[in-house]
Write a protein that holds these residues in place. Sequence first.
Motif, PDB file in Angstrom:
ATOM      1  N   LEU A  95      56.629  46.761  40.503  1.00  0.00           N
ATOM      2  CA  LEU A  95      58.285  46.404  39.891  1.00  0.00           C
ATOM      3  C   LEU A  95      58.379  44.943  40.203  1.00  0.00           C
ATOM      4  O   LEU A  95      58.550  44.071  39.303  1.00  0.00           O
ATOM      5  N   ARG A  96      58.005  44.015  41.196  1.00  0.00           N
ATOM      6  CA  ARG A  96      58.556  42.325  41.620  1.00  0.00           C
ATOM      7  C   ARG A  96      57.644  42.439  40.451  1.00  0.00           C
ATOM      8  O   ARG A  96      57.944  40.756  40.162  1.00  0.00           O
ATOM      9  N   GLY A  97      56.221  42.415  41.227  1.00  0.00           N
ATOM     10  CA  GLY A  97      55.099  41.294  39.510  1.00  0.00           C
ATOM     11  C   GLY A  97      55.346  41.137  38.694  1.00  0.00           C
ATOM     12  O   GLY A  97      55.756  40.266  38.249  1.00  0.00           O
ATOM     13  N   LYS A  98      56.060  42.744  38.032  1.00  0.00           N
ATOM     14  CA  LYS A  98      56.022  42.544  36.638  1.00  0.00           C
ATOM     15  C   LYS A  98      57.268  41.388  36.604  1.00  0.00           C
ATOM     16  O   LYS A  98      58.000  41.181  35.133  1.00  0.00           O
ATOM     17  N   ILE A  99      58.751  42.101  37.082  1.00  0.00           N
ATOM     18  CA  ILE A  99      59.596  41.419  36.557  1.00  0.00           C
ATOM     19  C   ILE A  99      59.544  39.609  36.637  1.00  0.00           C
ATOM     20  O   ILE A  99      60.135  38.593  36.000  1.00  0.00           O
ATOM     21  N   HIS A 100      59.042  39.116  37.920  1.00  0.00           N
ATOM     22  CA  HIS A 100      58.147  37.464  38.029  1.00  0.00           C
ATOM     23  C   HIS A 100      57.345  37.445  37.041  1.00  0.00           C
ATOM     24  O   HIS A 100      58.179  36.130  36.262  1.00  0.00           O
TER      25      HIS A 100
END
Length: 222
Positions: A95-100
């Motif tokens: 999730l964090r990677g997709k948002i970044h």
Amino acid sequence: MEKRLPLSEEMVLLGANQLRLKYRSYVETYSIGAIFIDLLLKKKIMLDEKGKVKVLDSQETGIHYLDKVISILNKSFRSKKLKGWIKYFHFRNRLRGKIHFSILQELQKKGAILIGFKLPFLPLRKITETNQSKEQIVELLHSQLITHGNPNEQTVALSYLLKESGLLKTYFDAKERKEIMECINSKKDQLSIDVHSIKKIERAIQDITACLSSLGGAIVTP
């Protein structure tokens, strides 16, 4: 860059491919912190008297990464302090990677960067600047904070983030950094946003950085 980028994009752009490992080790987590400050500046969220994050306006902004975070906040059954939310996103790697990555995509759409290949074993990608957007941001910070002493809310928030992440040293020497912090401290009462809220966010990012370090994350003090 005809107009100023959102805070989250400025932070990610200034941190792209930098050698300061404190930022690079937690590049995605710092970008999440920047998104929360962005939402605070846009008055989409607030921090209540207990420091918990409350959604004030859930209407879509049209910016994918902001709307994604707002949606997650709205769907949560439990209210959390900002530190809790930063931890929430940090420990959800995908999730964090997709948002970044969504922030990077916005920068690419605006012609500021080209997104390259992902670096092996690291949550980083090869980023190539395609115009002078980074230099324009630095010049704007210098103008508002040092030359004229008239920072706006976004400049103050970005300065705090750059200071905590160690990136401020990349763009400003010791004398300039001192002038920047003196300017911010002298202008607090003139800002329309509650700067104490920004400080709470800065402290939360400090806390999560210390937490990650204690869990064995690599960190280099700037």
